[in-house]
Write a protein that holds these residues in place. Structure first.
Motif, PDB file in Angstrom:
ATOM      1  N   ILE A 118       8.963   3.368   3.768  1.00 33.25           N
ATOM      2  CA  ILE A 118       8.413   2.014   3.639  1.00 33.25           C
ATOM      3  C   ILE A 118       9.237   1.035   4.479  1.00 33.25           C
ATOM      4  O   ILE A 118       8.683   0.196   5.195  1.00 33.25           O
ATOM      5  N   LEU A 146       0.827  -1.212   0.000  1.00 33.00           N
ATOM      6  CA  LEU A 146       0.000   0.000   0.000  1.00 33.00           C
ATOM      7  C   LEU A 146       0.859   1.258   0.000  1.00 33.00           C
ATOM      8  O   LEU A 146       0.581   2.211  -0.727  1.00 33.00           O
ATOM      9  N   LEU A 147       1.902   1.263   0.805  1.00 32.46           N
ATOM     10  CA  LEU A 147       2.802   2.433   0.835  1.00 32.46           C
ATOM     11  C   LEU A 147       3.549   2.587  -0.490  1.00 32.46           C
ATOM     12  O   LEU A 147       3.722   3.702  -0.988  1.00 32.46           O
ATOM     13  N   TRP A 148       3.964   1.467  -1.058  1.00 38.03           N
ATOM     14  CA  TRP A 148       4.662   1.519  -2.344  1.00 38.03           C
ATOM     15  C   TRP A 148       3.732   2.050  -3.429  1.00 38.03           C
ATOM     16  O   TRP A 148       4.122   2.893  -4.239  1.00 38.03           O
ATOM     17  N   ARG A 149       2.488   1.579  -3.416  1.00 39.01           N
ATOM     18  CA  ARG A 149       1.509   2.016  -4.417  1.00 39.01           C
ATOM     19  C   ARG A 149       1.183   3.511  -4.247  1.00 39.01           C
ATOM     20  O   ARG A 149       0.877   4.205  -5.212  1.00 39.01           O
ATOM     21  N   ALA A 150       1.234   3.990  -3.008  1.00 42.43           N
ATOM     22  CA  ALA A 150       0.985   5.406  -2.738  1.00 42.43           C
ATOM     23  C   ALA A 150       2.226   6.261  -3.015  1.00 42.43           C
ATOM     24  O   ALA A 150       2.229   7.457  -2.763  1.00 42.43           O
ATOM     25  N   ARG A 151       3.280   5.612  -3.539  1.00 39.70           N
ATOM     26  CA  ARG A 151       4.529   6.264  -3.922  1.00 39.70           C
ATOM     27  C   ARG A 151       5.238   6.953  -2.741  1.00 39.70           C
ATOM     28  O   ARG A 151       5.804   8.031  -2.869  1.00 39.70           O
ATOM     29  N   VAL A 152       5.177   6.290  -1.605  1.00 38.80           N
ATOM     30  CA  VAL A 152       5.894   6.768  -0.414  1.00 38.80           C
ATOM     31  C   VAL A 152       7.369   6.420  -0.596  1.00 38.80           C
ATOM     32  O   VAL A 152       7.710   5.405  -1.210  1.00 38.80           O
TER      33      VAL A 152
END
Length: 183
Positions: free
Chosen positions: A46, A35-41
């Protein structure tokens, strides 16, 4: 072929039950990371989040796990089960979410039982991942944890469930056993 498929599915379900805490923890870490990766964090955030979730999961396991077994041999367990006193047995896994979730109820039941019956009732908590626990699990034939069995005196099974018995259920069996032994 069907027999092997059924056996494989049964093994998978039993495995996922007995190690559910580990599986849920890994799913939470991977899910949050995705989810964090998909939100481009940023990757460092991450990484920190994944480490924090891992530490939280490990801390939860240390605080919530059912603990150590009461006996370390099949012979010791069977001696108590086969005695003339009723025996409450809990089979557990330290990696099972269900076992962790009923721990408080079991602790309260054990406390009530010891306060009310003293030494007239044996209480056994057996970790299914120990050598004696594995052998007893096979002997008493179950796949899912937690498993609770109440034995009357002399090892006669009186009650079995995946949920802890109520104190009233245990009391009924103990009272019946007392009248059988004395009568």
């Amino acid at each position: 072929a069907i027999q092997y498929l059924v056996g494989f599915v049964g093994f998978g379900i039993g495995f996922s039950n007995q190690f559910s805490y580990i599986l849920f923890s890994l799913l939470a870490i991977v899910g949050a990371t995705l989810l964090l990766w998909r939100a481009r964090v940023r990757r460092t955030v991450i990484g920190i989040a994944a480490i924090a979730l891992g530490v939280a999961a490990a801390t939860g396991w240390v605080l919530l796990r059912p603990g150590e077994p009461d006996v370390d041999s099949v012979e010791a367990a069977e001696a108590l089960i086969q005695s003339d006193k009723p025996t409450l047995v809990e089979f557990f896994s330290n990696y099972c979410v269900g076992c962790m979730s009923v721990r408080g109820m079991v602790d309260e039941l054990v406390s009530q039982t010891r306060a009310h019956f003293g030494d007239d009732v044996h209480v056994l908590r057996i970790d299914i991942h120990t050598p004696s626990g594995r052998e007893l699990r096979e002997r008493y034939g179950f796949s899912y944890t937690p498993e609770f069995i109440i034995f009357r005196g002399n090892g006669i099974e009186a009650w079995r469930s995946h949920t802890p018995p109520t104190f009233e259920e245990l009391e009924t069996i103990v009272t019946d056993n007392r009248s059988t032994v004395s009568g």
